[in-house]
Design a protein around this motif. Sequence first.
Motif, PDB file in Angstrom:
ATOM      1  N   ARG A 161       0.819  -1.221   0.000  1.00  0.00           N
ATOM      2  CA  ARG A 161       0.000   0.000   0.000  1.00  0.00           C
ATOM      3  C   ARG A 161       0.850   1.268   0.000  1.00  0.00           C
ATOM      4  N   ARG A 162       2.068   1.166   0.528  1.00  0.00           N
ATOM      5  CA  ARG A 162       2.934   2.352   0.585  1.00  0.00           C
ATOM      6  C   ARG A 162       3.565   2.694  -0.771  1.00  0.00           C
ATOM      7  N   ILE A 163       3.408   1.806  -1.770  1.00  0.00           N
ATOM      8  CA  ILE A 163       3.988   2.071  -3.089  1.00  0.00           C
ATOM      9  C   ILE A 163       3.155   3.129  -3.816  1.00  0.00           C
ATOM     10  N   GLU A 164       3.846   4.038  -4.473  1.00  0.00           N
ATOM     11  CA  GLU A 164       3.143   5.112  -5.186  1.00  0.00           C
ATOM     12  C   GLU A 164       2.241   4.541  -6.274  1.00  0.00           C
ATOM     13  N   GLY A 165       1.014   5.036  -6.321  1.00  0.00           N
ATOM     14  CA  GLY A 165       0.086   4.574  -7.344  1.00  0.00           C
ATOM     15  C   GLY A 165      -0.813   3.437  -6.872  1.00  0.00           C
ATOM     16  N   VAL A 166      -0.601   2.931  -5.640  1.00  0.00           N
ATOM     17  CA  VAL A 166      -1.438   1.847  -5.113  1.00  0.00           C
ATOM     18  C   VAL A 166      -2.543   2.443  -4.243  1.00  0.00           C
ATOM     19  N   ALA A 167      -3.800   2.118  -4.580  1.00  0.00           N
ATOM     20  CA  ALA A 167      -4.929   2.607  -3.800  1.00  0.00           C
ATOM     21  C   ALA A 167      -5.239   1.649  -2.650  1.00  0.00           C
ATOM     22  N   ASP A 168      -5.123   0.345  -2.916  1.00  0.00           N
ATOM     23  CA  ASP A 168      -5.380  -0.652  -1.867  1.00  0.00           C
ATOM     24  C   ASP A 168      -4.656  -1.949  -2.248  1.00  0.00           C
ATOM     25  N   ALA A 169      -4.362  -2.771  -1.249  1.00  0.00           N
ATOM     26  CA  ALA A 169      -3.641  -4.019  -1.539  1.00  0.00           C
ATOM     27  C   ALA A 169      -3.884  -5.054  -0.456  1.00  0.00           C
ATOM     28  N   TYR A 202      -2.979  -8.865  -4.343  1.00  0.00           N
ATOM     29  CA  TYR A 202      -4.104  -8.281  -5.071  1.00  0.00           C
ATOM     30  C   TYR A 202      -4.018  -6.774  -4.866  1.00  0.00           C
ATOM     31  N   VAL A 203      -3.942  -6.042  -6.000  1.00  0.00           N
ATOM     32  CA  VAL A 203      -3.654  -4.616  -5.921  1.00  0.00           C
ATOM     33  C   VAL A 203      -4.712  -3.824  -6.691  1.00  0.00           C
ATOM     34  N   VAL A 204      -5.217  -2.765  -6.041  1.00  0.00           N
ATOM     35  CA  VAL A 204      -6.055  -1.793  -6.735  1.00  0.00           C
ATOM     36  C   VAL A 204      -5.158  -0.606  -7.063  1.00  0.00           C
ATOM     37  N   LYS A 211       1.154   0.327 -13.951  1.00  0.00           N
ATOM     38  CA  LYS A 211       1.046  -0.991 -13.317  1.00  0.00           C
ATOM     39  C   LYS A 211       2.340  -1.802 -13.414  1.00  0.00           C
ATOM     40  N   ALA A 212       3.027  -1.674 -14.533  1.00  0.00           N
ATOM     41  CA  ALA A 212       4.273  -2.436 -14.701  1.00  0.00           C
ATOM     42  C   ALA A 212       5.299  -2.008 -13.652  1.00  0.00           C
ATOM     43  N   ARG A 213       5.349  -0.684 -13.390  1.00  0.00           N
ATOM     44  CA  ARG A 213       6.284  -0.194 -12.377  1.00  0.00           C
ATOM     45  C   ARG A 213       5.889  -0.690 -10.984  1.00  0.00           C
ATOM     46  N   ILE A 214       4.585  -0.653 -10.682  1.00  0.00           N
ATOM     47  CA  ILE A 214       4.112  -1.126  -9.371  1.00  0.00           C
ATOM     48  C   ILE A 214       4.498  -2.596  -9.188  1.00  0.00           C
ATOM     49  N   THR A 236     -10.196  -4.567  -9.316  1.00  0.00           N
ATOM     50  CA  THR A 236     -10.930  -3.322  -9.048  1.00  0.00           C
ATOM     51  C   THR A 236     -11.196  -3.197  -7.549  1.00  0.00           C
ATOM     52  N   ALA A 237     -11.500  -1.979  -7.117  1.00  0.00           N
ATOM     53  CA  ALA A 237     -11.832  -1.736  -5.707  1.00  0.00           C
ATOM     54  C   ALA A 237     -13.034  -2.584  -5.303  1.00  0.00           C
ATOM     55  N   ASP A 238     -13.925  -2.784  -6.246  1.00  0.00           N
ATOM     56  CA  ASP A 238     -15.123  -3.570  -5.981  1.00  0.00           C
ATOM     57  C   ASP A 238     -14.775  -5.041  -5.720  1.00  0.00           C
ATOM     58  N   GLU A 239     -13.902  -5.588  -6.582  1.00  0.00           N
ATOM     59  CA  GLU A 239     -13.461  -6.979  -6.372  1.00  0.00           C
ATOM     60  C   GLU A 239     -12.741  -7.122  -5.036  1.00  0.00           C
ATOM     61  N   MET A 240     -11.927  -6.113  -4.696  1.00  0.00           N
ATOM     62  CA  MET A 240     -11.189  -6.153  -3.425  1.00  0.00           C
ATOM     63  C   MET A 240     -12.172  -6.283  -2.268  1.00  0.00           C
ATOM     64  N   LYS A 241     -13.195  -5.459  -2.304  1.00  0.00           N
ATOM     65  CA  LYS A 241     -14.174  -5.463  -1.223  1.00  0.00           C
ATOM     66  C   LYS A 241     -14.923  -6.800  -1.168  1.00  0.00           C
ATOM     67  N   ARG A 242     -15.290  -7.287  -2.352  1.00  0.00           N
ATOM     68  CA  ARG A 242     -16.124  -8.499  -2.423  1.00  0.00           C
ATOM     69  C   ARG A 242     -15.337  -9.753  -2.036  1.00  0.00           C
TER      70      ARG A 242
END
Lengths: 328, 328
Positions: A161-169, A202-204, A211-214, A236-242
């Motif tokens: 999560r601390r990586i730049e460009g990551v919203a959730d993980a 699993y990364v949002v 994404k390649a850099r992340i 997606t954020a939705d898949e993460m939640k589900r």
Amino acid sequence: MSIRIGIYGYGNLGRGVEAAIRQNKDTQLVAVFTRRDPAGVKIATEGVEVVSSENIEQYKDKIDVLIICGGSATDLPVQTPKLAKMFNVIDSFDTHANIPTHFKNVDNAAKEGGNVGIISVGWDPGMFSLARLYSNCILTDGADYTFWGKGVSQGHSDAVRRIEGVADARQYTVPVTDALNAVRSGKNPELTTREKHTRVCYVVAKEGADKARIENEIKTMPNYFADYDTTVNFITADEMKRNHSGLPHGGFVIRSGKTGLNGEHNHIIEYSLKLDSNPEFTACVLVAFARAAFKLSSEGVSGCKTVFDIPPAYLSAMPHEEIISHLL
Amino acid sequence: MSIRIGIYGYGNLGRGVEAAIRQNKDTQLVAVFTRRDPAGVKIATEGVEVVSSENIEQYKDKIDVLIICGGSATDLPVQTPKLAKMFNVIDSFDTHANIPTHFKNVDNAAKEGGNVGIISVGWDPGMFSLARLYSNCILTDGADYTFWGKGVSQGHSDAVRRIEGVADARQYTVPVTDALNAVRSGKNPELTTREKHTRVCYVVAKEGADKARIENEIKTMPNYFADYDTTVNFITADEMKRNHSGLPHGGFVIRSGKTGLNGEHNHIIEYSLKLDSNPEFTACVLVAFARAAFKLSSEGVSGCKTVFDIPPAYLSAMPHEEIISHLL
């Protein structure tokens, strides 16, 4: 008469303890202590106070055991010794390398206060430690293997999560089946870090993130991922939640050893956990050891203890005769 | 200084204890006691005496812990209380229904002699009992399952040997994989005796014996076989010797339970053993608990104890600080 318990810190673990107290009829929740504004903390148990941690001294005679639910990095090294001067305490301190220092600090404080402090309670350290100790004492000529997972590692999830460009993980630690089977076969294999576990992320990604850099930053991150085969899935954020909102975990402690005049017989001892909720299971272990702390303290014992120092019968709410008839 | 151990009874288990003592550097074998003529008993350890059990009183000050290796049916109920008056003792009493009575008898005798007696030590009762106790204390809302095998049941093998026309027999208890998997899935199934285990017999028939009658007598034998799906294989004496001379055993203790405010999370705790030699493994457990008896006795404790009453650290030869640094 029931054991009066206080919860210090109300995150996932504190909520788990609250739920576990409901399942143990000889325990009752007296108060939840928080560093936040108590007015903003809503707990699940009606009629129980939420109190500012600053006012905890007022509860000195109202609580038999305080279960401290802080983090191991910065909270527990300070909180447990401080609170052990006033209360019988339980914590789940899990920074393995610092356990001896923590033990000494809690031992001094608990003896000063005439209290019992049981540290490093949970499943690892905790039940896995017990599995290691018992199996080492039985099979003296052997090798130990601990595998973790499949389960969510909070530390690794946070690192992603601390990586730049990551919203959730979310990061799952996964034991390698071939390695597990090699250990169970009694071959005593020497296994590298990479051979024992894989890591699945699993990364949002944030909109427009590279994404390649992340993915590359994750896979090459020292200590956390570089020594493992790591898979990165963007969702997606939705898949993460589900699909990834739970906190499952577990693992395996296996000892393989030889006996006989010429080491001619092999033996495998295996202890494993499959947990839907890591914090709730940990909380159940904490409450069982809170019962032991209460019993020990009632006998006049004081000082720091670990899971290794507690006679197993002290964990049970059943009378001794009943344990012997039903469980031996 | 090492712990001076005596072995009382020199069958499979006694020989296992002898081998286990060699693997535990802080223990030494002082003497083997036998009801047979000592001149006819050859042991594996050079320089150690074989003594008639009638002369055991002379060893009162030469032995720290006596490990009693008799049978549960008629030996241990008499031997353990009698010997607990003179020595710290360990036994592997395994008649579950009579454990409370045995506990009281040993408790009275051990207190009279100022000794420690630890009873019902081994793997079931013993390590399986510990697995049941710990998991029950953690998951209070759940169900227990114990499976045995795959392994040789001596009692069932003996029962087959008593049938007319049987020259030799070996009986394996085998857990049913589907039942194990149903339990591991967290479904909390209700399982009948027949659904949990099958029984597989290897029989050497005497010349001219009626194999069909033998097979029928086995399969319909009450208590031992009638409630199980039993397979009977007739083999030669040579095959018996080649393929079935070992005493493997093992099994699984599984607890499945729920946590959470609404019981929404499932958890599985599993403890399993896969043993090449049942008596040698049992012997290793006995020696670890002998160490605990020695430590407790040195502290002035007396009376009967079970595996539930022993702090796990007492089983270890390692200093406490080392246990904490290496195994917690």
